[in-house]
Scaffold this active site. Structure first.
Site, PDB file in Angstrom:
ATOM      1  CB  ALA A  10      61.992 -44.025  72.550  1.00 42.78           C
ATOM      2  NE  ARG A  16      48.984 -36.097  72.314  1.00 43.39           N
ATOM      3  CZ  ARG A  16      49.702 -35.193  71.657  1.00 43.39           C
ATOM      4  NH1 ARG A  16      49.124 -34.428  70.753  1.00 43.39           N
ATOM      5  NH2 ARG A  16      50.987 -35.042  71.912  1.00 43.39           N
ATOM      6  CG  ASP A 106      57.526 -39.024  68.665  1.00 45.89           C
ATOM      7  OD1 ASP A 106      58.567 -38.512  68.194  1.00 45.89           O
ATOM      8  OD2 ASP A 106      56.788 -38.421  69.480  1.00 45.89           O
ATOM      9  CB  SER A 389      39.163 -81.872  41.235  1.00 45.37           C
ATOM     10  OG  SER A 389      39.744 -81.146  40.184  1.00 45.37           O
TER      11      SER A 389
HETATM   12  C1  UD1 Z   1      60.217 -30.547  70.211  1.00 43.28           C
HETATM   13  C2  UD1 Z   1      61.124 -29.332  70.050  1.00 43.28           C
HETATM   14  C3  UD1 Z   1      60.434 -28.339  69.103  1.00 43.28           C
HETATM   15  C4  UD1 Z   1      60.120 -28.987  67.782  1.00 43.28           C
HETATM   16  C5  UD1 Z   1      59.277 -30.240  67.998  1.00 43.28           C
HETATM   17  C6  UD1 Z   1      59.094 -30.985  66.730  1.00 43.28           C
HETATM   18  C7  UD1 Z   1      62.363 -29.116  72.128  1.00 43.28           C
HETATM   19  C8  UD1 Z   1      62.494 -28.344  73.384  1.00 43.28           C
HETATM   20  N1  UD1 Z   1      61.363 -28.737  71.328  1.00 43.28           N
HETATM   21  O1  UD1 Z   1      59.038 -30.081  70.879  1.00 43.28           O
HETATM   22  O2  UD1 Z   1      61.273 -27.198  68.900  1.00 43.28           O
HETATM   23  O3  UD1 Z   1      59.471 -28.088  66.919  1.00 43.28           O
HETATM   24  O4  UD1 Z   1      59.932 -31.123  68.942  1.00 43.28           O
HETATM   25  O5  UD1 Z   1      58.167 -32.012  66.911  1.00 43.28           O
HETATM   26  O6  UD1 Z   1      63.142 -29.992  71.882  1.00 43.28           O
HETATM   27  N2  UD1 Z   1      61.245 -36.829  75.147  1.00 43.28           N
HETATM   28  C9  UD1 Z   1      61.817 -37.640  76.076  1.00 43.28           C
HETATM   29  N3  UD1 Z   1      62.017 -37.168  77.332  1.00 43.28           N
HETATM   30  C10 UD1 Z   1      61.677 -35.904  77.697  1.00 43.28           C
HETATM   31  C11 UD1 Z   1      61.085 -35.072  76.735  1.00 43.28           C
HETATM   32  C12 UD1 Z   1      60.884 -35.560  75.460  1.00 43.28           C
HETATM   33  O7  UD1 Z   1      62.154 -38.790  75.783  1.00 43.28           O
HETATM   34  O8  UD1 Z   1      61.916 -35.554  78.843  1.00 43.28           O
HETATM   35  C13 UD1 Z   1      61.032 -37.325  73.777  1.00 43.28           C
HETATM   36  C14 UD1 Z   1      59.555 -37.482  73.443  1.00 43.28           C
HETATM   37  O9  UD1 Z   1      59.098 -38.801  73.731  1.00 43.28           O
HETATM   38  C15 UD1 Z   1      59.530 -37.188  71.958  1.00 43.28           C
HETATM   39  C16 UD1 Z   1      60.677 -36.210  71.769  1.00 43.28           C
HETATM   40  O10 UD1 Z   1      61.521 -36.359  72.887  1.00 43.28           O
HETATM   41  O11 UD1 Z   1      59.810 -38.331  71.194  1.00 43.28           O
HETATM   42  C17 UD1 Z   1      60.211 -34.770  71.625  1.00 43.28           C
HETATM   43  O12 UD1 Z   1      59.574 -34.361  72.804  1.00 43.28           O
HETATM   44  P1  UD1 Z   1      58.222 -33.535  72.766  1.00 43.28           P
HETATM   45  O13 UD1 Z   1      57.777 -33.312  74.149  1.00 43.28           O
HETATM   46  O14 UD1 Z   1      57.263 -34.138  71.815  1.00 43.28           O
HETATM   47  O15 UD1 Z   1      58.755 -32.159  72.172  1.00 43.28           O
HETATM   48  P2  UD1 Z   1      57.916 -31.037  71.510  1.00 43.28           P
HETATM   49  O16 UD1 Z   1      57.248 -30.254  72.569  1.00 43.28           O
HETATM   50  O17 UD1 Z   1      57.080 -31.596  70.433  1.00 43.28           O
HETATM   51 CA    CA Z   2      56.321 -33.674  69.706  1.00 39.58          CA
END
Ligand code: UD1
Ligand code: CA
Length: 449
Positions: A10, A16, A106, A389
């Site tokens: 998280a 967004r 999320d 009333s």
């Molecule tokens: C990730 C997956 C992807 C999958 C998708 C589903 C990886 C590399 N990719 O991609 O295969 O289809 O989710 O939605 O895992 N977060 C952190 N710290 C970081 C990076 C991310 O806390 O350094 C958290 C984000 O807040 C989020 C979650 O990890 O809650 C996923 O990260 P996000 O960047 O959304 O991954 P996707 O690119 O969507």
């Molecule tokens: Ca995502």
């Protein structure tokens, strides 16, 4: 019983959402998204919680005291990818759990049963079990690449070949990792990819290369629904409500128009509760068997006893406690008040900081005057009392058992049991004077014309 740690990522900024509040604290059914994830984890047997936070860390810690008081926090200062985020919780993983669940704060619609299914794969010997889903529009998701029923790799969209891009089996991002392999696999992840990030998904290929088993389990798309903006938040809310309505109906609750009834995460409804259209339940509501909630009622922090009736157009605020067969009718507001068995408050009343005794009758437009602008005071209406009333009961005040308050009274002193109290000016009636008045006014008007 295998021990289990859940790590909830998280640390994202959630730009967004365009909000001062961290994304995962936005609510679905009255509960922060991240708390929904924590509840599902707990229901799947993963009560030990590690929260990886970054953006809005202070607010996250504060909020978590409510929904996950035992959670441990790990701060990820730089967002270098999902594997990097999981490793922020290195200390927690190092305690040595059988299973480690990785969840996203999320992705609030994740259901316990999907997590249990992934954990079962670990119990059967898999080193990694990834939660997958199928969608006709896989764009943007990592693809699950399988061979002979095993998962051999997860490829991010940006790193996919033409053929791989056509695969419709997608990565939800959520997975279960065998605790004895978790740190080794995570430490082996590099950042040689299109985004230059440490991808959690790479542990699948690493495990396969070591000869360990990785598998994918399939869950419905909802389970993987990531919320990035407020439109998706509303989509998530809609899916949650739809699930909950169905659950309520299958448990014996009648919803005449289910799509118009809104529940909170903790709404409790007994079998044979009957809910008319357009009813909103805020947090903290319990409704007992046979109660009827009429249309357009708004209920929050309240208890509705067996066979009680509420509404139409009633508002029950926190602390409203209706006993068996109590009735609160149209345009009444009840706050911090006990309405005892069979008591009736049927029309246009405000009853706050009060007790209404069994079988008492509170007439139309009665107000408990509970607030002097500084402090709140109690009103006590005894059993079987009849409050006429449009009376104002100026608290602190007691209306005794079996007493009657005359309509239109302003009651400032206690009324003893069985007494009759008038708190209004005595009526004066002057014979013929009505007609005389009208004649005088009519001739005055004529003279002016
Ligand atoms: C990730 C997956 C992807 C999958 C998708 C589903 C990886 C590399 N990719 O991609 O295969 O289809 O989710 O939605 O895992 N977060 C952190 N710290 C970081 C990076 C991310 O806390 O350094 C958290 C984000 O807040 C989020 C979650 O990890 O809650 C996923 O990260 P996000 O960047 O959304 O991954 P996707 O690119 O969507
Ligand atoms: Ca995502």
């Amino acid at each position: 019983m295998r021990t289990c740690l859940s790590i909830i990522l998280a640390a994202g900024e959630g730009t967004r959402m365009k909000s001062a509040l961290p994304k995962v604290l936005h609510k679905i059914a009255g509960l922060p998204m991240v708390a929904h994830v924590a509840r599902s984890a707990e229901a799947a047997g993963a009560g030990d919680l590690a929260l990886v936070i970054g953006h809005g860390a202070d607010e996250m810690r504060k909020a978590a005291t409510k929904f996950a008081p035992r959670a441990e926090f790990f701060v990820q200062n730089k967002r270098l990818g999902t594997a990097h985020a999981v490793l922020a919780a290195r200390e927690a993983i190092a305690k040595g759990y059988d299973d480690v669940l990785v969840l996203f704060g999320d992705t609030p619609l994740i259901q316990a049963q999907a997590l249990v299914a992934a954990r079962e794969k670990l119990a059967q010997g898999a080193a990694v079990a990834v939660l997958g889903f199928r969608t006709p529009n896989p764009t943007g998701y990592g693809r699950l690449i399988e061979a002979d029923g095993r998962l051999v790799a997860i490829r991010e969209e940006k790193d996919c070949s033409e053929t791989e891009r056509r695969i419709d089996f997608c990565n939800s991002g959520l997975m279960a990792i065998d605790g004895k392999h978790a740190l080794r696999l995570l430490d082996a992840v590099g950042n040689q990819n299109a985004k230059g990030e440490f991808y959690l998904t790479d542990i699948v290929g690493i495990a396969a290369a070591e000869g360990l088993d990785a598998v994918a389990t399939e869950a419905s798309f909802d389970n993987a629904l990531g919320i990035n903006n407020r439109a998706e938040l509303a989509d998530g809310e809609a899916i949650w409500q739809k699930r909950r309505r169905r659950e309520a109906m299958l448990a014996g609750v009648t919803l005449v128009a289910p799509e118009t009834v809104f529940f909170a995460y903790d709404t409790e409804l007994a079998p044979d509760v009957f809910v008319e259209p357009n009813v909103f339940f805020g947090p903290g509501v319990k409704v007992e068997a046979g109660a009827v909630i009429h249309a357009f009622s708004h209920i929050e922090g309240a208890h509705v006893g067996p066979r009680a009736e509420v509404g139409p157009f009633a508002r029950l605020r926190p602390g409203a406690d209706l006993a068996e067969r109590a009735k609160v009718g149209n345009f009444c507001e009840i706050k911090q008040a006990k309405v005892e068995a069979g008591a009736k408050i049927n029309h246009l009343s405000y009853v706050g900081d009060a007790r209404v005794g069994a079988n008492a009758n509170v007439g139309a437009g009665v107000i408990t005057v509970n607030y002097d602008g500084f402090r709140k005071f109690q009103t006590d209406i005894g059993q079987g009392a009849f409050v006429g009333s449009n009376s104002a009961l100026v608290a602190p005040v007691k209306v005794g058992d079996g007493s009657t308050v005359a309509a239109g009274s302003v009651i400032t002193e206690d009324v003893p049991a069985d007494a009759l109290a008038f708190g209004r000016a005595r009526q004066k009636t002057l014979p013929e004077r009505g007609r005389m008045l009208r004649e005088r006014l009519a001739s005055a008007k004529k003279a002016a014309e």
